[in-house]
Design an enzyme around this catalytic site. Structure first.
Site, short mmCIF file in Angstrom:
data_model
loop_
_atom_site.label_atom_id
_atom_site.label_comp_id
_atom_site.label_asym_id
_atom_site.label_seq_id
_atom_site.Cartn_x
_atom_site.Cartn_y
_atom_site.Cartn_z
N LYS A 1 9.91 -8.74 -4.90
CA LYS A 1 9.11 -8.69 -3.57
C LYS A 1 8.93 -9.64 -2.74
O LYS A 1 8.84 -9.60 -1.40
CB LYS A 1 7.76 -8.00 -4.12
CG LYS A 1 7.98 -6.47 -4.53
CD LYS A 1 6.16 -5.76 -4.56
CE LYS A 1 6.66 -4.16 -4.69
NZ LYS A 1 5.34 -3.50 -5.24
N LYS B 1 16.31 4.08 -5.34
CA LYS B 1 15.31 4.94 -5.87
C LYS B 1 14.88 5.79 -4.53
O LYS B 1 15.01 5.40 -3.56
CB LYS B 1 14.01 3.86 -6.22
CG LYS B 1 13.08 4.31 -7.26
CD LYS B 1 12.24 3.29 -7.51
CE LYS B 1 10.65 3.98 -7.98
NZ LYS B 1 9.95 3.01 -8.73
N LYS C 1 9.74 6.15 -0.05
CA LYS C 1 9.10 6.32 1.40
C LYS C 1 9.38 5.57 2.39
O LYS C 1 9.63 5.74 3.60
CB LYS C 1 7.58 6.66 1.34
CG LYS C 1 6.93 5.33 1.39
CD LYS C 1 5.49 5.44 1.72
CE LYS C 1 4.53 4.35 1.20
NZ LYS C 1 4.49 3.21 2.10
#
Ligand code: TRP
Length: 336
Positions: A113, A197, A200
């Protein structure tokens, strides 16, 4: 003592999709009959990345509505948002002092991240797993349903519990948690790329089934979903190096609660167009009622407020009782 308790956390997001449902929420629903369950919408974790304040609030409602529409019972389970129970943050600070910097630096999620500019990541992102450990241990939870990607954070939770129990000479005070990782499917992949994956944040809406999609949209997305040119194999071995085929067949297995091997028996040697119409039918049957219920629930904010207030009260009671004990163990006093 030694009673089993489940805890899990989900980040608040708008527009939840099939990956959120099959990977997490459906599993939560299955656990509610067997355990005492605490399900938390982790808004404090969400702000480790920048959030739009209005969106953050509406995402909390979307998430709680999705939980309930999927069949989680707010009377039976404790459902609440993290910001409502301050003991999470208080214990997270204690754990910031128990966990070692080296432990944080090893976390693969942080590395992913933070990306190439680690120096510019928020400190919150680095200590994210300590807050996660606090979420779990403030309830002395014993079992934590999570996806494969959270396994390392649970290992860290165990290390924190052990170090605390050891440092403060309180053997067995914090339980050593067990992960509960769903075996049939813990990751739903994108309909466009079986190696990614379902998310959204992927720009194409064609890559995912949203819980609020209607029948036509689901039919159309499944029709267009990527597959390969081979027929459906009769054995799992025949799915090797076929990520898109594996994904669609696994979705079918999971949504219908059957084993993948059964699905392969049923569709062996058939082509994907036959299978896809069956898959669409199952998805429409299971997902559309959930989507309709989400839309209905979102229209009544008063009801959602009541659910969240009630959940927060019940969570707060347990969390504060435990925090008091923990502070006593450490020698911290709240003079009130
Ligand atoms: N980190 C988890 C995720 O991104 C969310 C989470 C926060 C969580 N606190 C938790 C999961 C405690 C399980 C238990 O999916």
């Amino acid at each position: 003592m030694n009673k089993k308790r489940v805890f899990s956390g989900v980040q608040p997001t708008g527009n939840l999709h099939l990956g959120n449902y099959l990977g997490a929420i459906k599993n939560f629903v299955n656990l509610q009959d067997r355990f005492e369950c605490v399900y938390c919408i982790v808004d404090l974790h969400a702000i480790t990345n920048r959030q739009d304040p209005k969106e953050l609030k509406s995402n909390i409602y979307e998430t709680v509505a999705s939980f309930i529409a999927s069949g989680l019972n707010p009377e039976k389970n404790i459902i609440f948002n993290q910001a409502s129970v301050s003991a999470h943050s208080e214990l997270a600070w204690v754990f910031n002092c128990v966990a070692r910097i080296g432990w944080m630096n090893r976390m693969t999620q942080f590395k992913e991240k933070a990306g190439s500019n680690k120096e510019n990541a928020s400190v919150g992102l680095l200590v994210y797993p300590n807050l996660m450990a606090a979420d779990i241990l403030i309830y002395k939870a014993t079992h934590v349903p999570v996806g494969e990607d959270q396994k390392q954070h649970l290992e860290l939770t165990r290390d924190i519990a052990k170090k605390f129990n050891n440092d403060f000479n309180c053997k067995d005070y914090f339980p050593i948690v067990e992960p509960l990782i769903p075996k049939e499917i813990s990751r739903v992949m994108s309909l466009r790329d079986g190696k990614k994956k379902m998310s959204k944040s992927e720009s194409s809406d064609q890559s995912r089934i949203n819980l609020k999609d209607d029948k036509d949209l689901i039919d159309q997305k499944i029709k267009k979903a990527k597959t390969d040119n081979d027929a459906i194999p009769s054995e799992i071995g025949g799915l090797k190096n076929r990520p898109e085929a594996t994904n669609l067949l696994s979705i079918y297995a999971s949504i219908n609660n059957v084993d993948l091997s059964e699905v392969l028996k049923e569709f062996a040697n058939k082509n994907f167009s036959t299978f896809k119409s069956n898959l669409s039918e199952s998805l429409v049957e299971k997902i559309c009622p959930i989507g309709n219920e989400i839309k209905k629930l979102l229209k009544d904010k008063n009801n959602l407020n009541k659910i969240l207030i009630n959940g927060a009260k019940r969570a707060d009671l347990i969390a504060n009782r435990n925090l008091k004990e923990i502070y006593e163990i450490i020698g911290l006093t709240k003079f009130t």
